[in-house]
Scaffold this active site. Structure first.
Site, short mmCIF file in Angstrom:
data_model
loop_
_atom_site.label_atom_id
_atom_site.label_comp_id
_atom_site.label_asym_id
_atom_site.label_seq_id
_atom_site.Cartn_x
_atom_site.Cartn_y
_atom_site.Cartn_z
N ASP A 182 47.65 45.13 36.89
CA ASP A 182 48.36 45.64 35.72
C ASP A 182 49.26 46.94 35.94
O ASP A 182 50.38 47.03 35.73
CB ASP A 182 47.29 46.04 34.62
CG ASP A 182 46.20 44.95 34.38
OD1 ASP A 182 46.59 43.86 35.20
OD2 ASP A 182 45.54 44.94 33.68
N GLU A 421 33.72 45.67 39.10
CA GLU A 421 34.99 44.89 39.10
C GLU A 421 36.03 45.46 40.20
O GLU A 421 36.89 44.84 40.60
CB GLU A 421 35.61 45.53 37.60
CG GLU A 421 37.08 45.25 37.36
CD GLU A 421 37.69 45.84 35.93
OE1 GLU A 421 36.77 46.63 35.35
OE2 GLU A 421 38.89 45.31 35.62
C1 2M8 Z 1 42.72 43.22 34.28
O1 2M8 Z 1 43.47 42.86 33.16
C2 2M8 Z 1 43.13 42.84 31.93
C3 2M8 Z 1 44.48 42.29 31.16
O2 2M8 Z 1 44.85 40.97 31.36
C4 2M8 Z 1 42.93 44.26 31.22
O3 2M8 Z 1 42.98 45.14 31.81
O4 2M8 Z 1 42.49 44.16 29.99
C5 2M8 Z 1 43.18 42.86 35.45
O5 2M8 Z 1 42.42 43.37 36.59
C6 2M8 Z 1 43.26 41.43 35.72
O6 2M8 Z 1 43.93 41.19 36.84
C7 2M8 Z 1 42.16 40.46 35.41
O7 2M8 Z 1 42.15 39.32 35.62
C8 2M8 Z 1 41.39 41.09 33.98
C9 2M8 Z 1 40.05 40.43 33.99
O8 2M8 Z 1 39.30 40.69 35.17
O9 2M8 Z 1 41.25 42.66 33.74
#
Ligand code: 2M8
Length: 498
Positions: A182, A421
Site C-alpha cells: 500500500d 501481519e
Molecule cells: C493490506 O491492505 C489493505 C487494503 O487492501 C489495508 O491496509 O486495509 C496490505 O498489506 C495488503 O497487501 C493485504 O493483502 C491486506 C490484507 O492482509 O492488508
C-alpha cells in the site's frame, strides 16, 4: 549471520498454533485475512492461505480458491476483497459502489480493484502436495485444475490485455493497494502528484485495531487512497476510462513477474493434464503472456543497482526505489547471471545481511535506503509472505542453499507464534494485526518443506496452544536447555518443488 534453528518443541508448537489460527479464521467457505483488522477475504492473502492449508487439507485448500473465484468479474478480474458479511472494515462495499460496474459478479459483494496474481503459484503448489499424497487428494486437485483452468487463464488474460493495452510487458496498476504494498516508497513520487478532490467524508476503522498509528499509513495517504477509489467509481470501473482520467497508472514489476511465473505454471499444468492444447489454446496463450511479462520485467532492471523498476506510465519515468519489488526478476527468471547477482544482493549487507536486522529475512525496503522506516507498514518492516516468495523463487531457480537460509530465518522469526501481519526488522517486535492468516499459512508451508522423512502431518487444533513468550525464548537461548545447532550448514534441505 547465523540463525538459531527452532527446536523440535518449538516446531511442534508452531505447527499446532499455525493450524489453530487458520482454523479459527475459517468462516466455512473462506478464511478471513485476520480476525480483527481484515475480517474479509483478500485476494492474494487467499492464495497464500490456500497453499498453507494444503499441508493440512487439500480439499479445504481447493475450496478456498473456489470461493475466491466466486468473486471473479466478467472481465476476468479477481477483485482484491470479497465481502461476505457486514463488518466495521473501511472502505466497505458501500464505499466501493461496484453496482456501477457492468462486469461485477452476481451474488457476492466485492471491491473494484485487484491484487498480485499469486493464485496459480499457490495452485501448482497444492497440486504438487496432492500428488505427493496421491489417492483422492490427487484426483480432487487434478479435477480442480481441469475445472478452473479457463478461469485462471481469464484472470491472467485480463491483466495481460486490459492492464497492458500497449504490450509494454508491465502490468498497469490503478491504485497502490493493487500492488499489495500500500504505502511503499515505490509510490511516493506518483502519489505526490495526486490532488484529492471532492469526495464523501470518511472515518478510518483500521486505527482502532493497532496499538500505534505510526505503524499504519498516514491520514494524508489514506485520503489519496480514497480519492483514487472515487476516480475508479467515476470511471464505472472501466479500465480504459480510468486510464484516461485517473491519477495513478503505474507499470508494476512485482505484479508483472508474478504474472509471468504464474502463466508458466498454468501452461505446465495444462500440458501435464492435457488441457488448453492447440496452437491457439490456453497453454500457448499462457506461454506468450509469460514471455511478454518476463521480458518487460528484465527490461526494467537498472544496470547499476541490479534492481527492477516500476514505471510511471503517466510520465514515462522509471521509479528507482530500493524496495523488495526490485527482486521481481528472481520470481520470473529468464537471466541466469541476473538471478545470481540478485541472490547475492538479497543475502548481502544491503538487504537480509544488513547488520541492524534482528532476523536475516527479506525487509520490504533496504535498511540501507534513505526511505527505510523501521515500523511503518510497507516502508521497511518484514512481511513473512515476501520472504516466502523470495525463498520460493530461489528454490525454483536451483538456489536451494539461499532458499533454505531464508526459510530457516523466516521460521525463527515466527517462533513466538504470534503470526503477526508484519515484523519490526530491527527489534523483531510483532506489528499490525496478530493471528494473520497468511503468516500462519507461510509457517505451515515452511515447516512442510523439511525433508520428506522429517515431515510430520499437521493437524487442525480446536483449542489454543500456548505461545512461546519472548522471556521463555530468551531463557532458552541463554542456555536453560541443551544447546541447539546453529547456522545453515546442518539444516534440512528444501526439496525442489514447482
Ligand atoms: C493490506 O491492505 C489493505 C487494503 O487492501 C489495508 O491496509 O486495509 C496490505 O498489506 C495488503 O497487501 C493485504 O493483502 C491486506 C490484507 O492482509 O492488508
Amino acid at each position: 549471520m547465523t540463525v538459531a534453528q527452532p527446536s523440535a518443541v518449538e516446531i511442534g508448537l508452531m505447527s499446532g498454533r499455525a493450524g489453530y489460527v487458520l482454523k479459527a479464521n475459517d468462516r466455512g467457505a473462506f478464511t478471513v485475512a485476520s480476525p480483527t483488522l481484515y475480517p474479509h477475504m483478500w485476494s492474494w492473502d487467499a492464495g497464500f492461505v490456500a497453499l498453507g492449508i494444503a499441508t493440512v487439507s487439500v480439499p479445504r485448500a481447493l475450496s478456498e480458491l473456489r470461493s475466491l473465484l466466486s468473486g471473479q468479474w466478467a472481465t476476468g478480474m479477481i477483485p482484491h476483497i470479497l465481502f461476505h458479511s457486514p463488518s466495521d472494515y473501511f472502505p466497505g462495499p458501500e464505499r466501493w459502489r461496484t453496482q456501477v460496474a457492468a462486469a461485477r459478479p452476481a451474488g457476492v459483494l466485492t471491491s473494484g480493484i485487484c491484487q498480485p496474481p499469486i493464485h496459480v503459484i499457490a495452485l501448482s503448489r497444492i497440486l504438487h502436495d496432492a500428488r505427493r499424497k496421491g489417492g483422492a487428494d490427487q484426483e480432487l486437485a487434478e479435477e480442480f485444475v481441469r475445472e478452473t483452468f479457463d478461469a485462471w487463464l481469464a484472470w491472467h488474460s485480463y491483466l495481460a490485455t486490459a492492464r497492458d493495452p500497449y504490450s509494454y510487458g508491465l502490468v498497469e496498476i490503478h491504485h497502490g493497494w493493487e500492488s499489495g504494498m500500500d504505502d511503499s516508497p515505490r509510490w511516493d513520487a506518483p502519489y505526490a502528484n495526486v490532488r484529492v478532490g471532492a469526495m464523501p467524508p470518511f472515518v478510518r476503522a483500521d486505527l482502532a485495531h493497532v496499538a500505534d498509528p505510526s505503524q499504519r499509513p498516514s491520514d494524508a495517504e489514506y485520503a489519496k487512497y480514497l480519492w483514487l477509489l472515487e476516480q475508479k467509481v467515476h470511471a464505472r470501473y472501466d479500465d480504459a476510462v480510468y486510464r484516461a482520467t485517473g491519477d495513478f497508472v503505474m507499470g508494476d514489476v512485482l505484479v508483472s513477474a508474478l504474472l509471468a511465473a504464474a502463466s508458466d505454471l498454468l501452461a505446465d499444468m495444462g500440458e501435464e493434464l492435457g488441457i488448453g492444447g492447440g496452437a491457439s489454446g490456453g497453454v500457448e496463450q499462457s506461454r506468450a503472456i509469460a514471455r511478454r511479462f518476463r521480458t518487460g520485467v528484465l527490461r526494467s532492471v537498472n544496470p547499476e543497482t541490479g534492481l527492477a523498476r516500476d514505471l510511471d506510465l503517466r510520465t514515462g519515468t522509471w521509479l528507482d526505489v530500493e524496495s523488495a519489488a526490485g527482486f521481481a526478476p528472481l520470481l520470473c527468471g529468464g537471466d541466469d547471471a541476473l538471478t545470481r547477482r540478485q541472490r547475492d544482493l538479497l543475502l548481502g549487507p544491503r538487504w537480509c545481511g544488513h547488520s541492524r536486522l534482528r532476523w536475516p529475512v527479506v525487509p520490504s525496503v533496504s535498511p540501507a535506503s534513505p526511505a527505510f522506516r523501521e515500523q511503518t507498514y510497507w516502508r521497511g518492516p518484514q512481511w513473512p509472505v515476501l520472504n516466502w516468495l523470495m525463498a520460493w523463487a530461489l528454490n525454483r531457480s536451483g538456489e536451494q542453499e539461499a532458499a533454505n537460509q531464508l526459510r530457516l530465518a523466516g521460521l525463527s522469526q515466527l517462533v513466538d507464534c504470534d503470526f503477526a501481519e508484519y515484523y519490526q526488522p530491527v527489534t523483531g517486535e510483532t506489528l499490525g494485526s496478530r493471528d494473520q492468516s497468511w503468516t500462519a499459512a507461510i509457517a505451515l508451508d515452511f515447516l512442510a518443506a523439511r525433508r520428506p522423512a522429517q515431515r510430520r502431518p499437521v493437524r487442525w487444533l480446536t483449542s489454543e496452544l500456548p505461545r512461546i513468550t519472548p522471556t521463555q525464548r530468551a531463557a532458552d537461548l541463554a542456555g536453560d536447555r541443551p544447546p541447539r545447532t546453529r547456522g545453515p550448514a546442518t539444516t534440512p534441505e528444501m526439496p525442489r518443488t514447482p
